[in-house]
Design a protein around this motif. Structure first.
Motif, PDB file in Angstrom:
ATOM      1  N   VAL A 321      -9.495   1.567  -3.895  1.00  0.00           N
ATOM      2  CA  VAL A 321     -10.187   1.577  -2.599  1.00  0.00           C
ATOM      3  C   VAL A 321      -9.334   0.910  -1.523  1.00  0.00           C
ATOM      4  N   LEU A 322      -8.466  -0.040  -1.917  1.00  0.00           N
ATOM      5  CA  LEU A 322      -7.553  -0.618  -0.936  1.00  0.00           C
ATOM      6  C   LEU A 322      -6.581   0.430  -0.401  1.00  0.00           C
ATOM      7  N   LEU A 323      -6.118   1.320  -1.276  1.00  0.00           N
ATOM      8  CA  LEU A 323      -5.242   2.399  -0.822  1.00  0.00           C
ATOM      9  C   LEU A 323      -5.987   3.347   0.120  1.00  0.00           C
ATOM     10  N   GLU A 324      -7.278   3.595  -0.165  1.00  0.00           N
ATOM     11  CA  GLU A 324      -8.069   4.426   0.747  1.00  0.00           C
ATOM     12  C   GLU A 324      -8.205   3.744   2.108  1.00  0.00           C
ATOM     13  N   LYS A 325      -8.435   2.414   2.081  1.00  0.00           N
ATOM     14  CA  LYS A 325      -8.544   1.660   3.333  1.00  0.00           C
ATOM     15  C   LYS A 325      -7.221   1.707   4.102  1.00  0.00           C
ATOM     16  N   ALA A 326      -6.112   1.570   3.382  1.00  0.00           N
ATOM     17  CA  ALA A 326      -4.799   1.621   4.024  1.00  0.00           C
ATOM     18  C   ALA A 326      -4.561   2.979   4.681  1.00  0.00           C
ATOM     19  N   ALA A 327      -5.008   4.050   4.031  1.00  0.00           N
ATOM     20  CA  ALA A 327      -4.833   5.395   4.596  1.00  0.00           C
ATOM     21  C   ALA A 327      -5.567   5.522   5.930  1.00  0.00           C
ATOM     22  N   SER A 328      -6.780   4.953   5.989  1.00  0.00           N
ATOM     23  CA  SER A 328      -7.523   5.011   7.251  1.00  0.00           C
ATOM     24  C   SER A 328      -6.845   4.176   8.337  1.00  0.00           C
ATOM     25  N   GLU A 329      -6.214   3.049   7.951  1.00  0.00           N
ATOM     26  CA  GLU A 329      -5.487   2.228   8.929  1.00  0.00           C
ATOM     27  C   GLU A 329      -4.277   2.984   9.480  1.00  0.00           C
ATOM     28  N   LYS A 330      -3.587   3.735   8.622  1.00  0.00           N
ATOM     29  CA  LYS A 330      -2.415   4.479   9.083  1.00  0.00           C
ATOM     30  C   LYS A 330      -2.788   5.586  10.065  1.00  0.00           C
ATOM     31  N   LYS A 331      -3.998   6.133   9.926  1.00  0.00           N
ATOM     32  CA  LYS A 331      -4.426   7.153  10.882  1.00  0.00           C
ATOM     33  C   LYS A 331      -4.505   6.578  12.300  1.00  0.00           C
ATOM     34  N   ARG A 332      -4.755   5.241  12.376  1.00  0.00           N
ATOM     35  CA  ARG A 332      -4.818   4.568  13.689  1.00  0.00           C
ATOM     36  C   ARG A 332      -3.502   3.875  14.019  1.00  0.00           C
ATOM     37  N   ALA A 333      -2.449   4.188  13.201  1.00  0.00           N
ATOM     38  CA  ALA A 333      -1.101   3.629  13.416  1.00  0.00           C
ATOM     39  C   ALA A 333      -1.075   2.119  13.260  1.00  0.00           C
ATOM     40  N   ASN A 334      -2.010   1.545  12.479  1.00  0.00           N
ATOM     41  CA  ASN A 334      -2.005   0.106  12.183  1.00  0.00           C
ATOM     42  C   ASN A 334      -1.099  -0.130  10.977  1.00  0.00           C
ATOM     43  N   TRP A 335       0.219  -0.046  11.211  1.00  0.00           N
ATOM     44  CA  TRP A 335       1.162  -0.064  10.093  1.00  0.00           C
ATOM     45  C   TRP A 335       1.189  -1.408   9.376  1.00  0.00           C
ATOM     46  N   ASN A 336       1.065  -2.517  10.116  1.00  0.00           N
ATOM     47  CA  ASN A 336       1.099  -3.839   9.474  1.00  0.00           C
ATOM     48  C   ASN A 336      -0.087  -4.025   8.533  1.00  0.00           C
ATOM     49  N   SER A 337      -1.273  -3.655   9.023  1.00  0.00           N
ATOM     50  CA  SER A 337      -2.468  -3.775   8.191  1.00  0.00           C
ATOM     51  C   SER A 337      -2.376  -2.872   6.960  1.00  0.00           C
ATOM     52  N   ALA A 338      -1.877  -1.638   7.156  1.00  0.00           N
ATOM     53  CA  ALA A 338      -1.747  -0.704   6.038  1.00  0.00           C
ATOM     54  C   ALA A 338      -0.772  -1.244   4.999  1.00  0.00           C
ATOM     55  N   GLN A 339       0.350  -1.795   5.458  1.00  0.00           N
ATOM     56  CA  GLN A 339       1.348  -2.326   4.513  1.00  0.00           C
ATOM     57  C   GLN A 339       0.779  -3.492   3.712  1.00  0.00           C
ATOM     58  N   ARG A 340       0.013  -4.358   4.390  1.00  0.00           N
ATOM     59  CA  ARG A 340      -0.591  -5.494   3.683  1.00  0.00           C
ATOM     60  C   ARG A 340      -1.557  -5.020   2.590  1.00  0.00           C
ATOM     61  N   LEU A 341      -2.379  -4.043   2.921  1.00  0.00           N
ATOM     62  CA  LEU A 341      -3.338  -3.514   1.942  1.00  0.00           C
ATOM     63  C   LEU A 341      -2.627  -2.828   0.778  1.00  0.00           C
ATOM     64  N   GLU A 342      -1.569  -2.092   1.073  1.00  0.00           N
ATOM     65  CA  GLU A 342      -0.841  -1.372   0.024  1.00  0.00           C
ATOM     66  C   GLU A 342      -0.103  -2.323  -0.904  1.00  0.00           C
ATOM     67  N   LEU A 343       0.438  -3.400  -0.364  1.00  0.00           N
ATOM     68  CA  LEU A 343       1.104  -4.387  -1.223  1.00  0.00           C
ATOM     69  C   LEU A 343       0.104  -5.078  -2.148  1.00  0.00           C
ATOM     70  N   GLU A 344      -1.092  -5.365  -1.627  1.00  0.00           N
ATOM     71  CA  GLU A 344      -2.123  -5.957  -2.479  1.00  0.00           C
ATOM     72  C   GLU A 344      -2.565  -4.977  -3.562  1.00  0.00           C
ATOM     73  N   ALA A 345      -2.711  -3.702  -3.168  1.00  0.00           N
ATOM     74  CA  ALA A 345      -3.100  -2.678  -4.144  1.00  0.00           C
ATOM     75  C   ALA A 345      -2.042  -2.540  -5.228  1.00  0.00           C
ATOM     76  N   LEU A 346      -0.764  -2.608  -4.841  1.00  0.00           N
ATOM     77  CA  LEU A 346       0.320  -2.510  -5.819  1.00  0.00           C
ATOM     78  C   LEU A 346       0.264  -3.667  -6.813  1.00  0.00           C
ATOM     79  N   LYS A 347       0.020  -4.867  -6.318  1.00  0.00           N
ATOM     80  CA  LYS A 347      -0.056  -6.031  -7.202  1.00  0.00           C
ATOM     81  C   LYS A 347      -1.205  -5.887  -8.199  1.00  0.00           C
ATOM     82  N   LEU A 348      -2.365  -5.442  -7.718  1.00  0.00           N
ATOM     83  CA  LEU A 348      -3.522  -5.257  -8.602  1.00  0.00           C
ATOM     84  C   LEU A 348      -3.255  -4.158  -9.628  1.00  0.00           C
ATOM     85  N   ALA A 349      -2.591  -3.087  -9.203  1.00  0.00           N
ATOM     86  CA  ALA A 349      -2.270  -1.992 -10.126  1.00  0.00           C
ATOM     87  C   ALA A 349      -1.327  -2.474 -11.216  1.00  0.00           C
TER      88      ALA A 349
END
Length: 687
Positions: A321-349
Motif C-alpha cells: 500500500v505504500l507503493l500505491e501511495k507513492a504512485a499517487s504522489e508521483k501523479k502530483r509530481a511530489n517526487w520527494n514524498s514518493a521516494q520516501r514512501l518507496e524506500l520505506e516499502a523497499l525496506k519492509l519488502a
C-alpha cells in the motif's frame, strides 16, 4: 487489487451444531459449580476453538485458561488440546509464527502417544506450514498421508477438509485440473448439513474459475459460499467469501456491488476485531474508489490501511500500500514524498523476503529517479529490479518443474506398460507351447486311428496350422500395440523438455500470461497422450484434432503462425479412416523444427487426402525451403521418427490383412513432403 486466497483449515471440528449454539451450550456447562479441573480444561479448550472464527482474542484467553487447568489436572491429552485450540486462534489472527510453535507441540505429543487420529490431524497442520513456506511437495505428501488415515478411520469431515487442502496446494501450483478434481471429490463426500465444509469448497472452486477467467461461474459459486457460511455462523469465513465475491464484481465492472460487499465484510471484521483483514478491506475500498474516480475517498481509505498495517506490524501488505501511495504522489509530481514512501516499502519488502514486492519497489524508485532527472540512480535501480526479476523467474521455474514432477502418473503408466508387455510375452509363449503339444497329440491320435482315413488326418492338421497362425498374428498385433505405447512413453521427456524451454522463453520476456496459457495447453496435451495410450486406433479426424493442438503449442514457442490446411477434394469420411494414435506427430514435428523453424515466413502444413484404387493416399507438405530429406540422416533422431512411422503403419495394416503401405518423401521448390498410402476397404463412403 489485493488477491484473496483460499482459507486453509488447521484443525477439524466434530460437532454438527452451529457455532453460536455450540458456544452458548459450552458457556452454560461452565456455570456448573462442581466441575473438575479436567472438565474445565476440556470446556475451555472447546470454547477457545469455537471462538476462533468469531472472536479470536477471546478464544486465546480461553485457550490459556484451558492450558492452566490441564496442567493442574496433570493431563497431557488436555494440554495437547489446549495447544491445538491456541494455534487455531493465532491462525485467525494472522500470527503464523506463533501458530507454528503451537502445532509443533501438538505434533510431538501425538507422535509420543501413538495417537493415529492425532497424527493425521497434525500431518495436515504441518502440511499447511509447508504450504506457507512454499514447500508444496512436503505439503502434498503430508495432506495425502492425513487423507489416507482419515479414510481408514472413517472420519468423513476430516477427510473432506484434507482433500480440500490438497486441492488448495494444486491451486497454488496453478494445476487447475488436479485442484478441481480434489475439490469436487471433497464436495461429493459432504452432506446437506455440512455448511462450513460446503462453503469452504465453494470458496476454493470460485477461486479456480476466477483464475481461469470464468468470472460468471466464479460469481455464482462465491454466492453459494456466502450462503453456506451464513448458515454455519462462522463470521470470519463470511467476511472472506464476501471479499472474494467483491473482487469478482470489481473485475466485472460492477463497482457499486463490489463496494457494498466490501463494506459488509468490513463490518464483520470490525466485529471480530481482525485488524489485518480490516486493513485489507480498506485497501480494497481504495482500489474501488479509484476506479470510480472518487480520489478523495480513495486516498482516505489508503491512508487508513497504511495506519492499520503499521499498528499490527504487517510488513508485506504495508509495503504494497505504500507503493500505491507513492504512485499517487508521483501523479502530483511530489517526487520527494514518493521516494520516501518507496524506500520505506523497499525496506519492509526486504524484511518480509518478498521478491515480487522488492522488484516492484526498485522499479518504482527507478521511475522516481528519472522524474528527478537522476539518471544514473534510475539506471542502478532498474538493474536491481532486473536481478529480482531473475530470482522470481528461478522461483517460478522451480514451481513449474515441480508441477511436471508431480505428474508422476504418466511415468508409472509407462512402467506398467512394460510390465504388461512382459506378461503378454510369457502368455503368448505358453499358448504357443500348448499349441505345439496339441499338435503332437493330434498326430499320435491320427496314427492310432489310421483306419479312420487320411481325410480326417488332413483336417486336424489344417486346424492345428490355422491355430498356430492365429497365435502368431495375435503376437505380432500385440508387439505393434506395445511399440505404440513405447513410442508415447518416449515422447514424454522430449515433449517436457520442449515445454520447459518455452516456459523459460515466455518468463524471460516477462509474459506470465503467455506462460500460463502455454502450461494449460501443455497439461491438456499430456492428458490426451495418456488417454490415447489405452487405444490401438483412432479416427483420422481425432488425429487431426490432436495435431492442431500440438501445432498451436509449437507455434507459441516459435513466435510465428503455423497453419494446418486439410484438403479433401474427394470428400472422404475422415471419421472412418482408422490409424494408430499419434502416427503423424513425428512427421509434423519434423516439418516444424527442421523446415518451418528455419525460415522467416509463417509456416504452413498441408494434409491432402485422395482416393486411390487400393484405398486412400495422404500427402503431407510443408513450406520449408530447401530442406534435406531427413530420412537420409542415418544417425539422426528424425530418421528414427520416419522409420517408426513407416514401421507402425506397416504393422497396423498387416493386422488388417491388407497390402504393404506406400511411404515416400522428397524435397521440391515448395518444401518437404511425405506421402502415405492407406490400404483401406473399398466401400469407404463419400460425404
Amino acid at each position: 487489487m489485493k488477491k484473496f486466497f483460499a482459507l486453509l483449515l488447521f484443525v477439524f471440528r466434530v460437532g454438527n451444531l452451529q457455532a453460536q449454539n455450540q458456544i452458548d451450550s459450552l458457556l452454560k456447562e461452565l456455570t456448573q459449580p462442581t466441575l473438575s479441573d479436567s472438565l474445565r480444561a476440556f470446556l475451555h479448550s472447546e470454547l477457545a476453538f469455537e471462538f476462533a472464527g468469531v472472536d479470536p482474542h477471546r478464544g486465546l484467553a480461553f485457550a490459556d485458561s484451558a492450558l492452566a487447568f490441564a496442567q493442574k489436572a496433570e493431563s497431557s491429552s488436555l494440554e495437547t488440546s489446549a495447544h491445538n485450540s491456541k494455534g487455531v486462534n493465532y491462525w485467525y489472527l494472522g500470527e503464523d509464527s506463533l501458530a507454528a510453535l503451537e502445532y509443533q507441540l501438538v505434533f510431538l505429543s501425538h507422535l509420543n502417544s501413538g495417537n493415529l487420529r492425532g497424527q493425521a490431524t497434525s500431518s495436515n497442520n504441518l502440511a499447511l506450514l509447508f504450504y506457507n513456506q512454499g514447500d508444496y511437495r512436503g505439503a502434498l505428501e503430508n495432506h495425502q498421508k492425513a487423507s489416507r488415515i482419515f479414510e481408514e478411520l472413517g472420519l468423513r469431515k476430516n477427510l473432506i477438509n484434507s482433500l480440500t487442502n490438497t486441492g488448495v496446494v494444486f491451486l497454488a501450483l496453478a494445476d487447475y485440473p488436479n485442484a478441481l478434481e480434489y475439490f469436487l471429490k471433497a464436495m461429493k463426500k459432504t452432506e446437506n448439513e455440512d455448511f462450513w465444509e460446503r462453503g469452504n469448497i465453494s470458496n476454493n472452486l470460485g477461486l479456480v474459475y476466477k483464475n481461469l477467467g470464468d468470472f460468471a461461474r466464479a460469481d455464482s459459486i462465491y454466492q453459494v459460499a456466502v450462503r453456506e457460511y451464513k448458515k454455519d455462523g462462522n463470521l470470519q469465513a463470511q467476511a472472506n467469501s464476501l471479499g472474494n465475491l467483491a473482487v469478482i464484481k470489481q473485475v466485472q465492472g460492477k463497482l457499486n456491488l463490489a463496494e457494498n460487499l466490501v463494506l459488509e465484510a468490513l463490518e464483520i471484521n470490525r466485529k471480530i476485531g481482525n485488524q489485518r483483514r480490516i486493513a485489507s478491506d480498506f485497501a480494497t475500498l481504495s482500489s474501488i474508489y479509484t476506479q470510480m474516480d472518487q480520489f478523495g475517498k480513495s486516498a482516505l481509505f489508503l491512508d487508513s490501511a497504511i495506519q492499520l498495517y503499521r499498528s499490527v506490524g504487517e510488513r508485506l501488505n504495508l509495503s504494497k500500500v505504500l507503493l500505491e501511495k507513492a504512485a499517487s504522489e508521483k501523479k502530483r509530481a511530489n517526487w520527494n514524498s514518493a521516494q520516501r514512501l518507496e524506500l520505506e516499502a523497499l525496506k519492509l519488502a526486504e524484511e518480509s523476503n518478498s521478491l515480487e514486492v522488492q522488484k516492484n519497489a526498485w522499479l518504482a524508485l527507478s521511475e522516481t529517479f528519472r522524474g528527478r532527472r537522476a539518471f544514473s540512480k534510475a539506471l542502478e535501480a532498474f538493474e536491481r529490479a532486473q536481478l529480482f526479476k531473475d530470482s522470481i523467474f528461478n522461483d517460478e521455474n522451480r514451481k513449474q518443474i515441480l508441477r511436471l514432477q508431480l505428474g508422476y502418473e504418466f511415468d508409472q503408466k509407462a512402467q506398467l506398460m512394460q510390465s504388461e508387455f512382459e506378461k503378454e510375452r510369457i502368455l503368448l509363449d505358453l499358448q504357443t507351447r500348448e499349441s505345439q503339444l496339441k499338435a503332437r497329440l493330434y498326430l499320435m491320435g491320427l496314427l492310432v486311428v489310421l483306419l479312420v482315413g487320411a481325410g480326417l488326418f488332413l483336417l486336424l492338421k489344417y486346424q492345428t496350422n490355422q491355430r498356430r497362425k492365429l497365435l502368431q498374428q495375435r503376437y505380432q498385433a500385440e508387439i505393434s500395440e506395445l511399440e505404440l505405447k513405447a513410442l508415447k512413453a518416449q515422447m514424454n521427456p522430449h515433449f517436457i523438455f520442449n515445454a520447459l524451454s518455452s516456459i523459460s522463453h515466455f518468463l524471460l520476456k516477462n509474459e506470465p500470461e503467455e506462460a500460463d496459457r502455454y502450461l494449460t495447453k501443455f497439461a491438456r496435451m499430456i492428458r490426451k497422450i495418456l488417454d490415447y495410450s489405452e487405444l490401438r486406433e483412432i479416427s483420422m479426424e481425432e488425429e487431426i484434432r490432436f495435431l492442431r493442438d500440438y501445432i498451436q503449442i509449437e507455434a507459441l514457442r516459435l513466435g510465428k503462425t503455423i497453419e494446418l490446411l486439410v484438403q479433401n477434394p474427394d470428400r472422404l469420411d475422415l471419421n472412418k479412416i482408422k490409424v494408430p494414435p499419434l502416427l503423424l506427430q513425428p512427421l509434423v514435428e519434423n516439418s516444424i523444427w527442421h523446415a518451418i523453424a528455419k525460415t522467416e515466413e509463417n509456416g504452413q502444413i498441408k494434409f491432402i487426402f485422395e482416393r486411390k484404387e487400393s484405398g486412400v493416399q495422404l500427402s503431407l507438405r510443408d513450406n520449408g525451403k530447401g530442406q534435406v530429406p531427413t530420412i537420409e540422416l542415418g544417425a539422426d533422431h528424425r530418421s528414427l521418427g520416419m522409420k517408426l512411422v513407416e514401421k507402425r503403419l506397416l504393422n497396423f495394416q498387416n493386422t488388417k490383412e491388407t497390402e504393404n503401405p506406400v511411404f515416400d518423401f522428397d524435397v521440391d521448390s515448395e518444401g518437404f513432403w511425405v506421402r502415405l498410402q492407406f490400404n483401406l476397404p473399398k466401400n469407404l463412403v463419400n460425404l
